[in-house]
Structures are given as C-alpha cells and as structure tokens.
Design an enzyme around this catalytic site. Structure first.
Site: not given
Ligand code: PEP
Ligand code: MG
Length: 877
Positions: A22, A91, A100, A102, A326, A442, A768, A836, A856
């Site tokens: 503010k 304020r 709302g 504070m 803002r 609110h 991975s 993953c 990835y």
């Molecule tokens: C993990 O352990 O991150 C994974 C992808 O395998 P899962 O979740 O199947 O154990």
C-alpha cells in the site's frame, strides 16, 4: 532524514519490502501527480523492530512527530484541533496483500472537543457524530481488543440514525470502552495515533493473519508497514462515496470499467460487503465528472504499471481521491487473458506474459466445470466472484466447515457475508456462497486469492442459523448437510450434485474445436513456452489412453510407465500365482500367462507415443500391494478349518504370505531386488518390450522404448540385471531378424545410488530421479503415512513450509540430486537425465531441476501443460 518514516513523495512502487504494497502504491501515485491525500509510511523495518523487542524503536516517536508536523503544515490543520481538526487514517500494508487480515483505524484525532469542531467546519452534525462513533468502534475493537459484537449489536439501524441519535450511540460506545477496559477512551489525539500504530504492528501476529500467511506461503518475518494519511470522507452525504475498481475484469480479464461503488460511505463499508453496492458504471449517472476522472486515472495507472491494477478511491463532496493502487489479483482465466491482450496492445512481450502467469494458474484452468445443461435451473443466483465448480454439503459456519472437511466431507461454506474470522472455514471448504456483498467483498477477494470457487451476494438466500438451514425466497429450504453445487463462473446455485465436465482449455488441448478466448490464450502462450524452455516434458503414464492424452497435452514422451499397475485388476491372480509358486515350473507357467498381456500393453503404448521415447520401468511392487492381507487370510483359513473346509489354494497362499510377509514392505523385496530373486519376471517383461517393439517396427511404426530398472543401490545390482536384459533383447532381435537398440537405465531413488552415481553410470544409459522414494529414504519418512500423521505439526513448527513430497527439499534431497548429476556426468558426459517422481509436476521443483541441468521432467498427463509453462518461466529467470 528519518530512519523509519517516509513521506509518500519519498518512495516508489519498487519499495514494497520497505514500505509495504500500500505504501509503495501511494508513493508511486503521489509521484505520478495523481490526487492522493498526503501522508507518510512507517516502514516494515520499524514493525520488525517492534515485534522483536516488544516495543517501538526509541527514535520512532520523534520521527512520527516530525512527519506529522509536516503533514499538519501542508494541510493547514492540526491533528485533533478542537476548531478545525486534521483527522488521519492509520492503515496496515504488508509487502504481500493480506486482505482484511490486519488492522485499520480511521478518523484518528476525533475526541469530545474536535468532534464539535468537525461539525462546525463541515456544517454537518450527523457526519461528525457518525465519524466519532466509527472511531470509537474501530479503535475499541482493533486497538483495545473489545469484541466487535459489543458495538455492532447497538448499531443495527445505523444508516437510519440522525445526528442526535448518533450522539447517543457515541455516549453508548464510550461506556462500552469504559466497561470493557476500565478506562476512558483516550482523548489525546497523539496518544490515539501512537496506540493505533502499535495495534497495526501487533496485528501482524494475530492467529488469523498467521493462518493466512501459512495458507498463502507468505514469510512470517516480513512485518507490516503503517500508512498514516490525511482523512478524506466518503460519508459526507450523497455527493460523497467510496469505491473499489479494477482496470479490467479480475474474474474474466474482459476490458472495461469494473468495480463497486457505495455512496455516502467509507471504504470499509464497501469491502466488508455489509451494504450492497452499485457497479462503477452507475457512478457515471451519479457523478459524471468524478467518473471521468476515475477513468483517466485508471488509464494512467495501467499504462504506467503495464498491468491490470486495482484501486480504492473516495469521493468527498464531488472531489475524487486515490487511496490505494496495486497490481490487481485476478483469477487464472483473467491472468492469461490479460497477459495475451497486453501483448496484443504492445504493452508487454510474450515472455513477460509467460512470467506473469504461473504454472499453477494454468493448472487451475484444467479443473473440471459443470457440464452444460440448458435444462438445469438454478435455485438462486449471485455474483460470479471466483470461478470453478464446487459441489458439497452445506455448512453454515467456519468451525463446522473445518470439522466436516477434516473427516473427508466436501463442504460449501454458506454465510451471509464472510469476515476474516471465517478464514479457516474458507480454507477447508470446496466453495463459498454468500447472500450479501459484491465481487470485491471479503469473501470474493479471499476466495479468488486462494483459487476457491465463490458465489457472492445471492440475495434470495436467507440464512436461518438457529435452525441450521437456509431458505430461498419463493423456493426450497435447504438444511445444513444437504448437497448443493455452485458455479463460480456464472454465479448459479443448484440443489443436489451437478455433474462436472472438462473445461474449455482441456477440450481444446484434446483437439476439440472450442471457441473460447481463455483456451486461445493458453494454447498461444504454451507455444511460446515450448520455444523458450530448456527442460523437455514427459508424462507418467501406464495406459494407452493416458499416453495419448499426455501427447495431446504436449508431452514429448513417457518418463515413467509403471508396469506394476498393469498387473492389478483381473491380472492380479497371475501375479499372485507367480509370487507364491513353489517351483520353477509354477513360476514358468504364471510368467507364460502374463507375457502376451504385457506385450499387448506395450504395443499400444508405443503406438500412442510413436516416434517419442517411452521409459518402461520394470516391475516395482512392494509385495503387500499384490498379496492378500495376512490377518484377513489367516481368519479366513481358520474359519475354513473350523468348518472342515479344505481350500488348498488358500492354504498355499497363507503359507506364501507368511513366508513373504515383511514388516516394512517399502524397504523390502521390491524393484531390482525382485528382479534378482525371481529372474524370470524381468526377463518376461524385457521380452514383452522387445516383442512389442518388433511388432511396431513390423507395422511401420517408430517405437522408442527405454528400459528402466528401479530401486538400484549399487552398480553390481544393475550390472547383473543389465546383462540378463541385454541377452533377452538380443535373443528377440535374432528371432525377429532385426536390430534392437533399447537403452537401459536406472532410477536414482536411494541415497546410496546418488552418492555412487559415478559407478552406476558405467552400466546405465540414463538416470531418472525417483524423488518420491528418494525423499522417503533421505528423510526416513514413510510416504504412505506421514503426510496425514505429523506433517501438519511439522508445518506449524516451521520444519518445512510445504511437504517435501510435494515440493523438493532442495537442501537435502536436492543436494543428492546435484551430487548424482555431477558424478553421473563425470563418468558419462552424455548421460541423459530426468526426474519422474511427483516433483516433476511441481512448479518450485521444476525451477530446481532446470537449474541443475536435467534434460526432462516427467509428470502426470494433466500436469504436462503446467510443467511446460513453468519450465519456460524457469528458463526466462
Ligand atoms: C519415485 O520413487 O519417485 C517413483 C517415481 O517411483 P514410485 O513412485 O513408483 O515408487
Ligand atoms: Mg520409487
């Protein structure tokens, strides 16, 4: 030069850390030459000092005095002067908006004498008395801590009272103060100011403010600034009023004037939703010149901020004053629409548009909506305050919402209006419905901030709290506990459960032809995201349908195909047979039954992902997920024995379950261990993958499978399994007369694997990161139990702000990832690296994976657009 206090003209919009949002906005507007009542800001630094010491810094009082004197000089009036008083507002204003949460105190400087002066100067006795009663009420509740009900109970018909009656209310309120605090309301204006400033500092730490911060992940140590500003009055009759406006529609992103206005009222009356407002467009009728001035200011602000702004203003006797601006909060829909529109208007470029919308907001657009049904009739309609579709049982207060939600119920919190006290219930509820208040009430502001569906101001609803029910005028009665459905995009309220359907963005991504500006905007910006991001995005998918959806959503492959999921359902029996087989022949026959089924699965998935990599993870079942429960089975066999029923299968199964029973199956015979102990299992899977690949090649396809071995801790494990797998693949290649080149890699999901990654990389073509198991084994947390068990306490005690299963723990698990990346690439500079675990779809974690240089991330199909977006934001910095 002051250390803690800054005149508005001394700051700017980029000083939110010091001046709060503010304060920074007031400073910016002052310097833009917009009409801002003069004032000064006490910095967040002063608040932090107060919170640390329990007292204001020594120099603060003198600095406030000095700035107050300058303000008095400018205004030509003295604070609380008996003849012509300067009044100020006090304020709060933190770096991040906490609507709302504070405190605010208006009309500071009024007392028994100056109220007379104010009446004389303004020529309006009613206004002066009303201002005094407002001060008593606000000061009483926020500074002196008196329960608001002690005042509001006496003010129900406040709008209708004349000057005489209001003076009586003032006396009443002074008595309330005396009764609750044992002392008189402070008459000294300077004391009022000092106490009000202190109350604002202290309000940083109220439980509701702390809860809000936890919910919104706002750091606890920022503190709030305090803005002291000359009062302007919206409550001086019909040519005065207060309003809240947005430079574009914060719900849809539509261009145009948007907001609420309330004549003869102060700002607090507008946002509290206590009285129903008119739209800003109606102001044009009431006061054309103020309306034109407002439009001019809105244009100045939008061009200056190059973003949608929200603003608060007051009109005093036909003169417009700006009290706040803002960059405005907005729904996910509005965020993408505004970003794209501003690109087209030449205000920002596409990269800036990507930065302005979070992946999480894109994710919100992938939530389901009510399926269209022209025949469905709403029982009530309110304002579309925060979009989405919510279905749940009606609950009538915050505590009930929390209680029912804790036992797993979906609830809709229905209130006349909400106040900050309702926050826990709003957090717990799926949706919020109010019978009073506008889109800036609110309920609306808080719900939009949290991404909760909200319908506001459904005026035909009458809440009957004593009888725990609501009635719709001219319609049905709905008891607490009955199911309703609310549509935050249309404001409609339906009885019972309404089916939900995919939103337009999803339909567009699914390839349907939809005419929808939000879908257009998302698709366009996703195109840009793909051009700038460094991380590729794959999906975790183990059915052909999921694989196809992931591809439509922009996945460039499958990062994790969990094969154990393919063994559930009717195939579970075959796996049970395999696990309990007592000899090679038994195992062989179970495997022979499974192989063609697996081959079919892989063929379809490889077809859906033709030309793109598909990482198939070999089976990784914690055995307990596949075998009957030991206790259940023991009871069944005991009952059979009692009845002299001999079931040989059950007996054999019980013996096997006993033999294989593990206290900690998550740390037991799973992953690569299973492959070593039952070699035929991995062989069967490798054969199925190789055969499916050969089938796809024969059909003219371009299959790109990769084989991934889970739960490896040492390179020896992987080397053993790899040799076996290579042999199976070579055999199939020979049989089919083709060349098969299938990369074989591993998951890094155990700390030992991470710290020996240089050696593991000698036998792996790719890594991975399985950050689910890596988090489990690094912290020693059971991923099945802890999140509901003690994580809430851990969060409360600040061990971590969010679960490390949700956002990667960068200090611990992240350090192992860094180590494995470094060691792995030391051995093999071309080692392909991905993640993953569930973190692959989490925005904060994606920034980390980008930073450490993974190739990835892989996440669930619905998160793929989120990951594409967030990966671009990570690359843009
Ligand atoms: C993990 O352990 O991150 C994974 C992808 O395998 P899962 O979740 O199947 O154990
Ligand atoms: Mg795992």
């Amino acid at each position: 030069m002051s250390r803690y206090v800054y005149d508005f003209a001394q700051g700017n919009k980029d000083q939110k850390d010091l001046l709060g949002g503010k304060g920074a906005g007031l400073a910016e507007m002052t310097n833009l030459g917009l009409p801002v009542p003069p004032g000064f800001t006490i910095s967040t630094e002063a608040c932090r000092a107060y919170l640390a010491e329990g007292a204001e810094p020594d120099v603060l009082e003198a600095e406030v005095d000095e700035h107050l004197r300058a303000l008095e000089e400018r205004m030509g009036r003295r604070l609380g002067d008996p003849h012509d008083p300067l009044l100020v507002s006090v304020r709060s204003g933190a770096k991040f908006s906490m609507p709302g949460m504070m405190e605010t105190v208006l009309d500071v400087g009024l007392n028994d004498e100056s109220v007379v002066g104010l009446a004389q100067q303004s020529g309006d006795e009613r206004f002066a008395a009303d201002s005094y009663r407002r001060l008593l009420q606000m000061f009483g509740t926020t500074v002196l801590g008196i329960d608001g009900a002690a005042f509001s109970d006496r003010m129900d018909a406040g709008d209708l009272l004349d000057a005489e009656q209001l003076r009586a209310v003032v006396e009443d309120f002074k008595a309330v103060v005396r009764q609750h605090t044992g002392r008189d309301f402070p008459q000294d204006p300077r004391e009022q100011l000092r106490l009000a400033i202190r109350a604002v500092f202290a309000s940083w730490n109220t439980p509701r403010a702390a809860l809000y911060r936890r919910q919104e992940q706002i750091p606890d140590d920022l503190g709030t600034a305090v803005n002291v500003q000359a009062m302007v009055f919206g409550n001086r009759g019909g040519s005065s009023g207060s309003g809240v406006a947005f430079t574009r529609d914060p719900a849809t992103g539509d261009q145009g004037v948007y907001g609420d206005y309330l004549s003869d009222a102060q700002g607090e009356d507008v946002v509290s939703g206590v009285r129903n407002t008119v739209s800003i467009a109606d102001l044009a009728e009431l006061d054309r010149s103020s309306y034109d001035e407002l439009l001019r200011i809105m244009e100045v602000l939008e061009k200056h901020y190059r973003d949608m702004c929200d603003l608060e203003f007051t009109i005093e006797d036909g003169r417009l004053w700006m009290l706040q601006t803002r960059v405005g909060k907005r729904t996910a829909e509005a965020a993408v629409r505004i970003a794209v529109d501003m690109v087209d208007e030449g205000l920002i470029d596409e990269d800036e548009a990507l930065r302005r919308v979070t992946g999480e907001q894109v994710g919100a657009l992938l939530f389901p909506r009510f399926a269209p049904d022209p025949g469905r009739q709403p029982v009530a309609t309110g304002m579309s305050a925060s979009p989405g579709a919510a279905v749940g049982r009606v609950v009538l207060d915050s505590a009930t919402a929390v209680e029912w939600a804790a036992r797993g119920e979906h609830v809709i919190l229905v209130r006349k209006e909400t106040s900050p006290e309702d926050l826990p219930g709003m957090v717990a509820a799926n949706g919020i419905l109010t019978s009073r208040g506008g889109k800036t009430s609110h309920a609306a502001v808080v719900a939009r901030g949290m991404g909760r569906t909200c319908v506001c101001g459904a005026e035909s609803i009458v809440i009957d709290l004593p009888n725990r029910r609501l009635t719709v005028r001219g319609g049905p009665t709905v008891a607490e506990g009955d199911v309703i459905s609310i549509d935050g995009s249309t404001g409609e309220v339906f009885l019972g459960e309404v089916a939900v359907s995919d939103p337009a963005v999803v339909r567009r991504l699914e390839g349907q032809d939809v005419d929808d500006p939000v879908a257009d905007a998302v698709v366009r910006l996703l195109g840009r995201a793909d051009a700038v991001r460094r991380l590729a995005v794959r999906a975790n998918a183990d059915t052909p349908e999921d694989a196809a959806r992931a591809r439509r959503f922009g996945a460039c492959g499958i990062g994790l195909c969990r094969t154990e999921h393919m063994f559930l359902g009717e195939r579970r029996g075959l796996v049970e047979d395999l696990i309990v087989a007592e000899d090679d022949a038994g195992q062989e026959s179970a495997l022979t039954g499974l192989e063609p089924l697996q081959r079919q699965d892989f063929t379809e998935i490889l077809a859906a992902m033709d030309g793109l990599p598909v990482t198939v993870r070999l089976i990784d079942p914690p055995l307990h997920e596949f075998l009957p429960d030991l206790t259940d089975l023991s009871v069944r066999v005991a009952l059979e024995d009692e009845r002299h029923v001999e079931d040989e299968h059950d007996h054999r199964m019980l013996a096997a379950v006993r033999r294989l029973h593990e206290q900690n199956p998550m740390l037991g015979l799973r992953g690569v261990r299973l492959g070593i102990v039952i070699p035929g299992l991995f062989d069967m899977q490798a054969r199925a993958i190789a055969e499916a690949t050969a089938d796809r090649i024969a059909a003219g396809g371009d299959p790109r499978p990769e084989i991934m071995v889970p739960l490896v801790a040492s390179e020896r494990e992987l080397a053993l399994v790899r040799a076996q797998l290579e042999q199976v693949v070579a055999t199939v290649a020979d049989e089919r007369g083709i060349t098969l080149d299938i990369p074989i890699g591993t998951m890094i999901e155990l700390p030992r694997a991470a710290v020996t990654a240089d050696r593991i990389a000698t036998v792996a073509d790719f890594f991975s990161f399985g950050t689910n198991d890596l988090t489990q084994t690094t912290w020693g947390f059971s991923r099945d139990d802890v999140e509901s068990e003690f994580f809430p306490a851990y969060r409360d005690h600040g061990v971590f702000p969010v679960s490390p299963f949700e956002t990667l723990d960068v200090e611990g698990v992240g350090e192992l990832v860094r180590t494995a990346v470094r060691l792995g690439r030391q051995t093999r500079p071309d080692l392909h690296l991905g993640v993953c675990g569930e973190h692959g779809g989490d925005p904060a974690s994606i920034h980390f994976f980008d930073e450490v240089g993974l190739d990835y991330v892989s996440c669930s199909p619905y998160r793929v657009p989120v990951a594409r977006w967030e990966a671009a934001r990570a690359a843009l910095g």
